[in-house]
Design a protein around this motif. Structure first.
Motif, PDB file in Angstrom:
ATOM      1  N   PHE B  99       8.418 -19.268   0.347  1.00  0.00           N
ATOM      2  CA  PHE B  99       7.687 -20.439  -0.170  1.00  0.00           C
ATOM      3  C   PHE B  99       6.694 -20.918   0.878  1.00  0.00           C
ATOM      4  N   ASP B 100       5.664 -21.582   0.411  1.00  0.00           N
ATOM      5  CA  ASP B 100       4.645 -22.177   1.301  1.00  0.00           C
ATOM      6  C   ASP B 100       4.164 -21.193   2.368  1.00  0.00           C
ATOM      7  N   GLY B 101       4.034 -19.957   2.016  1.00  0.00           N
ATOM      8  CA  GLY B 101       3.521 -18.983   2.969  1.00  0.00           C
ATOM      9  C   GLY B 101       4.527 -18.539   4.017  1.00  0.00           C
ATOM     10  N   THR B 102       5.805 -18.990   3.883  1.00  0.00           N
ATOM     11  CA  THR B 102       6.852 -18.546   4.811  1.00  0.00           C
ATOM     12  C   THR B 102       7.681 -17.444   4.136  1.00  0.00           C
ATOM     13  N   PRO B 103       8.445 -16.675   4.922  1.00  0.00           N
ATOM     14  CA  PRO B 103       9.275 -15.623   4.316  1.00  0.00           C
ATOM     15  C   PRO B 103      10.493 -16.177   3.569  1.00  0.00           C
ATOM     16  N   GLY B 104      10.669 -17.485   3.585  1.00  0.00           N
ATOM     17  CA  GLY B 104      11.866 -18.078   2.966  1.00  0.00           C
ATOM     18  C   GLY B 104      12.870 -18.449   4.049  1.00  0.00           C
ATOM     19  N   LYS B 105      13.928 -19.117   3.628  1.00  0.00           N
ATOM     20  CA  LYS B 105      14.906 -19.653   4.571  1.00  0.00           C
ATOM     21  C   LYS B 105      15.705 -18.541   5.254  1.00  0.00           C
ATOM     22  N   HIS B 151      27.016 -15.589  12.011  1.00  0.00           N
ATOM     23  CA  HIS B 151      26.237 -14.495  11.445  1.00  0.00           C
ATOM     24  C   HIS B 151      24.924 -15.059  10.907  1.00  0.00           C
ATOM     25  N   THR B 152      23.841 -14.305  11.105  1.00  0.00           N
ATOM     26  CA  THR B 152      22.519 -14.741  10.646  1.00  0.00           C
ATOM     27  C   THR B 152      22.077 -13.929   9.433  1.00  0.00           C
ATOM     28  N   ILE B 153      21.614 -14.624   8.427  1.00  0.00           N
ATOM     29  CA  ILE B 153      21.201 -13.996   7.161  1.00  0.00           C
ATOM     30  C   ILE B 153      19.680 -13.988   7.056  1.00  0.00           C
ATOM     31  N   PRO B 154      19.102 -12.785   6.915  1.00  0.00           N
ATOM     32  CA  PRO B 154      17.636 -12.706   6.830  1.00  0.00           C
ATOM     33  C   PRO B 154      17.122 -13.370   5.546  1.00  0.00           C
ATOM     34  N   SER B 174      19.134 -23.347  10.480  1.00  0.00           N
ATOM     35  CA  SER B 174      18.182 -22.578   9.677  1.00  0.00           C
ATOM     36  C   SER B 174      16.755 -23.074   9.821  1.00  0.00           C
ATOM     37  N   THR B 175      15.862 -22.334   9.172  1.00  0.00           N
ATOM     38  CA  THR B 175      14.523 -22.852   8.929  1.00  0.00           C
ATOM     39  C   THR B 175      14.643 -23.937   7.858  1.00  0.00           C
ATOM     40  N   ALA B 176      13.509 -24.504   7.482  1.00  0.00           N
ATOM     41  CA  ALA B 176      13.519 -25.598   6.501  1.00  0.00           C
ATOM     42  C   ALA B 176      14.317 -25.213   5.264  1.00  0.00           C
ATOM     43  N   SER B 177      15.095 -26.163   4.773  1.00  0.00           N
ATOM     44  CA  SER B 177      15.958 -25.931   3.623  1.00  0.00           C
ATOM     45  C   SER B 177      15.315 -26.533   2.372  1.00  0.00           C
ATOM     46  N   GLU B 183      17.625 -18.935  -5.560  1.00  0.00           N
ATOM     47  CA  GLU B 183      17.722 -18.066  -6.739  1.00  0.00           C
ATOM     48  C   GLU B 183      19.148 -17.528  -6.841  1.00  0.00           C
ATOM     49  N   PHE B 184      19.857 -17.938  -7.886  1.00  0.00           N
ATOM     50  CA  PHE B 184      21.242 -17.508  -8.075  1.00  0.00           C
ATOM     51  C   PHE B 184      21.301 -16.275  -8.966  1.00  0.00           C
TER      52      PHE B 184
END
Lengths: 196, 196
Positions: B99-105, B151-154, B174-177, B183-184
């Motif tokens: 979102f917003d040009g980021t790869p996501g959280k 553990h870190t989740i990409p 995390s990055t911004a939440s 997406e479930f």
């Protein structure tokens, strides 16, 4: 006059009267941090316990100016650490400059145990609780953080902090951390992390 | 057949046989989380204690699929939360899209107390410790997190998690939440946070 016990550390801040911190001081500081983290309910792995970093900021007066820290994670997007401060210990005044097209590190300090006084830009507090150690300190808006209290510091703004008489454990949540870029007000200070 | 006690909550997931969680369930979940956080050494302010969020993911089967959480900070650059899970409680499979040009959280889970099993993309574990609840679950590489383990989740990758028999307290860095973007895998699931 003997050779300092831990001559592998680069001597800095000789004007403070002592060139290096000893291996004993380093181990004591690391042990102190591990105990305080355990008391705060923070469980560490064995690998983490020996990876606790001790920063003397090149001043070789660790009990006065220094920091013990454990980095949980530091990706190129975010970072989380625990900071442990000895009683009255100060992290010298600094700011986090822009880098790699970002505005610089933005960080939130959350006090876990003990008491920490944070000093930031703004109207100086009339009767601050702390006196900074010898060095260059220019900002004086005091924010008292007791357990459960937190404060966020905008990128590029000056700040320093000092623990209360019992020390403190402080969680730091932030954007990516690049300690080597930190700009200290006192040019004698270097973000030296003594790790071995 | 009476009107549900807490009819102000939007009914979802009716196929699971119950339309809403009651105000009593909500308060019990919030109280459970506060107690577990205190046991983990986490000090909360009074304001935070009443701001603990309870997510039932629109399934109205909170003990089975749900999450209690406290957000410390969520700027547009980083986020830190505590997650509290009831015994055997599951957070349904989802991913965090760009979102917003980021790869996501991107997020790091660190277990504080209890035990949590994380399931991520990759070779499925032959004999996993958990069975997912009714719903859509497609990834099965198991990562067991005990206190002090993380553990870190990409970004953009599928994951779900379930607490062990004692429940768990898990820190999330995390990055911004942006929970509303999650997406479930199960399209009946919604990232509903019940806060009142």
């Amino acid at each position: 006059m003997g050779v300092p016990a831990a001559s592998t550390f680069e001597p800095r801040g000789a004007s403070y009267g002592r060139a290096v911190i000893s291996g004993r001081e380093l181990e004591d500081a690391r042990r102190f941090a591990a105990v305080r983290l355990a008391e705060a309910g923070v469980v560490l792995t064995d690998d983490e316990r020996v990876a606790i970093e001790v920063a003397d900021f090149g001043l070789s007066r660790l009990e006065e100016s220094g920091l013990q820290l454990l980095v949980y994670v530091n990706t190129d997007r975010y970072c989380a650490k625990e900071l442990v401060l000895q009683p009255g210990q100060t992290c010298p005044e600094h700011r986090h400059p822009p880098f790699d097209g970002t505005p610089g590190k933005e960080e939130t300090f959350r006090c876990r145990t003990g008491l920490v006084y944070l000093y930031v830009e703004g109207e100086p507090t009339a009767e601050p609780a702390c006196r900074p150690p010898q060095g260059a300190y220019t900002v004086g808006r005091e924010i008292e953080l007791r357990p459960g209290m937190q404060h966020t510091i905008p990128p590029g703004t000056l700040h320093w902090f000092q623990a209360g008489p019992e020390g403190a454990v402080v969680s730091e949540f932030s954007t990516a951390s690049r300690d080597e870029l930190d700009e200290f007000t006192d040019e004698r200070v270097a973000r030296t992390t003594v790790v071995g």
